[in-house]
Design a protein around this motif. Structure first.
Motif: not given
Length: 389
Positions: A87-111
């Protein structure tokens, strides 16, 4: 004499390691590089430890005819602490992705599609096998109405959000797959929460349509499944690590070998002191261990070995399929009556052989089912976007 001596259990991870090593030598394949190699290596061993957890449950069952968590703290932690770290791995990887692309829109369908293509093919395979054995155990006779069986099959093949409901009157479904799919419900709950997290932690917001979709599915899960809050805290450990490791000096500090010792000591102490990891303090300690590994500490290079990373690649098939292979081994080859007369040493020789079969089968599943479908995510998304246009 304790019923679960850990000394013999070491044969199982050693078997997994050597089998994977031989596969790499003879196949010439190399695990694809990823950003967080140490985390990828950790995944594989967590899946092997869950394998050990269920092997202990099965040994107790054939001896005492009672299906329960292991009495041994070590074997109980093998399963529960490993899932907490997943569970920690999942949260870390996806939150890291959100933080690293903080200024860019997330492609939610792709995610969301990438999560589906990652999780569903192997899940569907495992559920089809489970349903076949449910048919075998009920002698292919109808014990429920056809409409009820259709509903049961639908729920089991759609991530089983209603829990481990019986199939055709068979209530002991957990014998076949040990109920391992329960953790996937928490994974999906986290994924569907990501658009809501963007409102709190990033500068970009999801569209109202995505927010509404997420809220609807979260409500559906909460309505169908009794969620235990303690498991949610494990995701918090991964989220905290994603924020803390934004600091470069902190990552450099954690990569030192002294923190390898610290991680191992903390983990061993936690396992020996706490009977169960499902409380706040063990989760905090486990979070510190995870923080060290997520910071790039590979535990003296062990987690970044090609063998470790290859085991990490097959961690999801191994997590889902190992319990079914254990069930087949103990119930049919050589059979529960034979297994009940084995000593601990001989039992773990059998389980080591089962682990070898499991690793080889999961390597096959990874390269023939899991990886090809994962790699098709972009093509599938492009197809649907063109159709919509």
């Amino acid at each position: 004499m304790t019923i679960y001596p850990a000394a013999f259990a070491i044969l199982v991870p050693v078997s997994a390691f050597l089998t994977t090593k031989l596969f790499l030598l003879f196949s010439g394949k190399d695990p694809l590089p990823v950003k967080y190699d140490a985390i990828d290596g950790l995944r594989g061993y967590l899946a092997v430890f869950v394998f050990l957890h269920h092997s202990a449950i099965w040994y107790y069952y054939v001896q005492k005819k009672i299906w329960k968590d292991p009495d041994s703290q070590v074997f109980d932690h093998f399963g529960k602490t490993s899932v907490s770290l997943f569970f920690m791995i999942t949260a870390f990887l996806f939150f890291s992705r959100l933080i690293e692309t903080r200024k860019d829109p997330v492609d939610w369908p792709r995610l969301f599609l990438s999560r589906f293509t990652r999780l569903y093919p192997v899940y569907l395979l495992s559920m089809l096998v489970v349903l076949v054995f449910a048919g075998v155990l009920t002698h292919w006779k109808l014990h429920d109405s056809k409409s009820d069986i259709a509903k049961e099959i639908f729920e089991w093949t759609t991530f089983n959000f209603s829990g481990d409901r019986p199939v055709n009157g068979l209530h002991q479904m957990y014998f076949i797959n040990a109920g391992v799919t329960w953790s996937l419900i928490y994974e999906w709950l986290f994924y569907f929460s990501l658009p809501l997290f963007t409102l709190l932690f990033t500068r970009k917001n999801a569209s109202p349509l995505v927010i509404g979709f997420s809220v609807l599915l979260i409500a559906l899960i909460l309505w169908k499944v009794p969620i235990e809050l303690i498991h949610i805290y494990s995701f918090g450990g991964g989220i905290a690590a994603a924020f803390l490791l934004r600091m470069e000096k902190f990552r450099v500090l954690l990569a030192r070998n002294i923190f390898s010792f610290a991680a191992l000591i903390l983990l061993i102490a936690m396992i020996l002191i706490f009977h169960s990891p499902n409380s706040i303090l063990p989760i905090i300690i486990t979070s510190f261990v995870f923080l060290i590994i997520a910071g790039g500490n590979s535990l003296f290079g062990f987690l970044t070995l090609p063998v470790s990373k290859m085991l990490g690649k097959i961690s999801y098939p191994l997590y889902l399929l190992h319990a079914i292979i254990l069930f087949i081994t103990i119930e049919y080859f050589p059979g529960a009556n034979y297994v009940s007369h084995l000593s601990i040493a001989h039992y773990y020789l059998l389980i080591s052989g089962t682990c070898i079969v499991s690793v080889l089968l999961c390597l096959l599943v990874h390269y023939t089912i899991e990886l090809p479908v994962m790699n098709s995510t972009g093509r599938i998304l492009s197809y649907f976007r063109k159709k919509r246009l």
